[in-house]
Design a protein around this motif. Structure first.
Motif, mmCIF file in Angstrom:
data_model
loop_
_atom_site.group_PDB
_atom_site.id
_atom_site.type_symbol
_atom_site.label_atom_id
_atom_site.label_comp_id
_atom_site.label_asym_id
_atom_site.label_seq_id
_atom_site.Cartn_x
_atom_site.Cartn_y
_atom_site.Cartn_z
ATOM 1 N N TYR A 14 30.380 -8.139 17.255
ATOM 2 C CA TYR A 14 30.360 -7.035 16.290
ATOM 3 C C TYR A 14 30.229 -5.697 17.008
ATOM 4 C CZ TYR A 14 30.019 -9.738 11.888
ATOM 5 O OH TYR A 14 30.249 -10.546 10.803
ATOM 6 N N LEU A 64 22.683 -4.192 17.615
ATOM 7 C CA LEU A 64 23.094 -5.430 16.965
ATOM 8 C C LEU A 64 22.537 -6.651 17.673
ATOM 9 C CD1 LEU A 64 25.913 -3.421 17.212
ATOM 10 C CD2 LEU A 64 26.393 -4.938 15.327
ATOM 11 N N TRP A 87 21.278 -4.467 5.526
ATOM 12 C CA TRP A 87 22.082 -5.652 5.231
ATOM 13 C C TRP A 87 23.041 -5.423 4.069
ATOM 14 C CZ3 TRP A 87 16.876 -5.095 4.770
ATOM 15 C CH2 TRP A 87 16.360 -5.059 3.468
ATOM 16 N N LEU A 106 21.818 -4.109 12.862
ATOM 17 C CA LEU A 106 22.651 -5.023 12.085
ATOM 18 C C LEU A 106 22.582 -6.422 12.685
ATOM 19 C CD1 LEU A 106 25.860 -2.807 11.770
ATOM 20 C CD2 LEU A 106 24.180 -3.267 9.971
ATOM 21 N N GLU A 108 24.667 -9.785 13.250
ATOM 22 C CA GLU A 108 26.003 -10.378 13.234
ATOM 23 C C GLU A 108 26.037 -11.697 12.471
ATOM 24 O OE1 GLU A 108 29.125 -12.170 16.501
ATOM 25 O OE2 GLU A 108 28.226 -10.210 16.922
ATOM 26 N N ALA A 116 29.665 -4.905 7.601
ATOM 27 C CA ALA A 116 29.120 -4.089 8.697
ATOM 28 C C ALA A 116 29.837 -2.746 8.780
ATOM 29 C CB ALA A 116 29.217 -4.840 10.021
#
Length: 145
Positions: A14, A64, A87, A106, A108, A116
């Motif tokens: 990501y 991430l 989220w 975030l 993944e 995202a």
């Protein structure tokens, strides 16, 4: 705006996709690693990214991991960092409006890449409301003094 970005191995795919997505939109991205999917320790990459934001080298940061929890915890150990684990669109919007979050975490393994991208767009384009929220942020900042 210069944006720091970092991940561990679980957030690497990501990170690479978001980095490309933001670069194509004209954002200035500074990548703090990791640079492969090999197992690694997230603080090694998250802490330097958070320091870049704290020191004003970058205005914002995105970190991430698998869930994003450890990354948010690590980033928030650095003075002047307000890293929000988001989220969905609402958490992204409120993290900026009410908390003036300067870093976004975030996971993944928790959300789709499409979600995202939406979260990142909202987070980057939402302004801080100020007002009644300023005294709360100041109280948190005073803890680091």
């Amino acid at each position: 705006m210069k944006i720091a970005i970092a991940s561990d191995h679980a957030g690497f795919k990501y990170k690479e996709k978001i980095k490309e997505y933001l670069s194509e939109k004209g954002w200035d991205i500074r990548d703090f690693g990791t640079y492969t999917e090999a197992s690694c320790s997230y603080p090694d990459f998250i802490i330097p990214a958070a320091r870049a934001v704290s020191e004003g080298i970058c205005e914002r940061g995105i970190v991430l991991g698998g869930s994003g929890n450890g990354e948010a915890i690590a980033a928030n150990k650095i003075s002047k960092i307000r890293c929000a684990l988001c989220w969905n669109n609402r958490t992204a919007r409120l993290s900026r409006r009410h908390n003036n979050a300067n870093m976004l975490a975030l996971g993944e393994r928790m959300i789709s890449i499409e979600a995202a991208y939406e979260i990142v767009d909202i987070w980057l384009n939402t302004e801080f409301e100020g007002g009644r929220h300023i005294k709360r942020i100041d109280a948190i900042e005073d803890l680091g003094s």
